[in-house]
Design an enzyme around this catalytic site. Structure first.
Site, PDB file in Angstrom:
ATOM      1  CG  ASP A  10      19.929 103.041  55.998  1.00 26.41           C
ATOM      2  OD1 ASP A  10      19.849 102.186  56.904  1.00 26.41           O
ATOM      3  OD2 ASP A  10      21.009 103.522  55.598  1.00 26.41           O
ATOM      4  CG  MET A  11      17.909 104.907  61.120  1.00 27.74           C
ATOM      5  SD  MET A  11      17.607 104.429  62.836  1.00 27.74           S
ATOM      6  CE  MET A  11      18.322 105.826  63.704  1.00 27.74           C
ATOM      7  CB  THR A  44      17.337 101.192  60.656  1.00 30.93           C
ATOM      8  OG1 THR A  44      18.696 101.112  61.077  1.00 30.93           O
ATOM      9  CG2 THR A  44      16.435 100.913  61.849  1.00 30.93           C
ATOM     10  N   GLY A  45      18.819  98.577  59.883  1.00 31.65           N
ATOM     11  CA  GLY A  45      19.390  97.356  60.420  1.00 31.65           C
ATOM     12  C   GLY A  45      19.598  97.414  61.920  1.00 31.65           C
ATOM     13  CE  LYS A 175      17.589  98.476  56.334  1.00 33.13           C
ATOM     14  NZ  LYS A 175      18.370  99.718  56.192  1.00 33.13           N
ATOM     15  CG  ASP A 198      24.152 103.734  53.233  1.00 39.43           C
ATOM     16  OD1 ASP A 198      23.183 103.378  53.940  1.00 39.43           O
ATOM     17  OD2 ASP A 198      25.339 103.573  53.574  1.00 39.43           O
TER      18      ASP A 198
END
Length: 255
Positions: A10-11, A44-45, A175, A198
């Protein structure tokens, strides 16, 4: 030799610190992992336009999962598959947002449409399709009320990237689904994947991966589901994952 072949990151809140940067330490350990043959990728979103500067910074040519799985890229600039929101669904989401007191916005392939610049026409062509709708509200009761209304519709995947938000993708698109598509492309198994995140939009990929890692700053539900909890995004938590599980550097466990 590590059993893991792919590291999915994730970013925001994970590989990016609170200054929205990838630290020198994390950069160094990502480079070490790739030099050892590990595929490091973002899941990532974010929309792809805001991912690209960090891809260039790290010199990655690996697959990408963007917009919570609505897009899967075989490599930067090489789209493999796209799962858009239907125009009529966006009309429905827009009406829900307009009637609520929540702020809302949506991503298309080429643009971000907010409550302040919402287009007159919802209809979009396939090359500028709707990818994700997002709501934000600091009132937990109103947010829960909106979540219940969206859940009742039955065709949406509902996650968040913060406790005050709801992110909407087509049902079944997340994801984890994007990561499975990447594994099919690369010919590896999900058991050979480490996934780090997270927030709620990371939960399913953390549960599906061979090793699911929550950041030290993760939401409690994500920590509870993870196999391991690393340091926070300001403590180079991603670097600790690489050291511990990919390059066998003894730096201790957070769980």
């Amino acid at each position: 030799m590590t059993r893991y072949k792919l590291l999915a990151l994730d970013m925001d809140g994970t590989v990016l610190n609170s200054r929205n940067e990838i630290s020198e330490t994390t950069c160094e350990w990502i480079h070490r992992a790739t030099e050892c043959g590990i595929t490091v990728m973002f899941a990532t979103g974010r929309e792809v336009q805001s991912i690209e500067p960090f891809v260039r910074q790290l010199g990655l040519q690996s697959p990408l999962v963007s917009v919570n799985g609505s897009e899967v890229w075989a490599a930067p600039g090489c789209l493999k598959i796209r799962h858009p929101l239907a125009n009529e669904w966006v009309e429905e989401l827009y009406e829900l947002g307009r009637r609520s007191s929540c702020y809302y916005w949506a991503y298309t392939v080429k643009d971000v449409c907010t409550a302040n610049n919402w287009p007159e026409r919802i209809e979009r062509s396939p090359d500028d399709a709707w990818l994700k709708f997002r709501f934000k509200c600091t009132d937990p009761y109103k947010l829960q009320e909106l979540h219940s209304a969206l859940s009742a519709v039955g065709r949406y995947e509902l996650t968040n990237s913060s406790p005050h938000s709801i992110e909407v993708n087509p049902r079944g698109i997340n994801k984890a689904s994007g990561l499975r598509e990447v594994c099919r492309m690369l010919g590896i198994r999900m058991e050979e994947v480490i996934a780090c995140g997270d927030s709620l939009n990371d939960l399913k990929m953390i549960q599906a991966a061979g090793l699911g890692v929550a950041m030290g700053n993760a939401q409690d539900i994500v920590k509870s589901a993870a196999d391991w909890v690393t340091g926070t995004n300001d403590e180079d938590g991603v670097a600790k994952v690489i050291q511990t599980f990919l390059l066998n550097v003894n730096c201790g466990s957070s769980r």
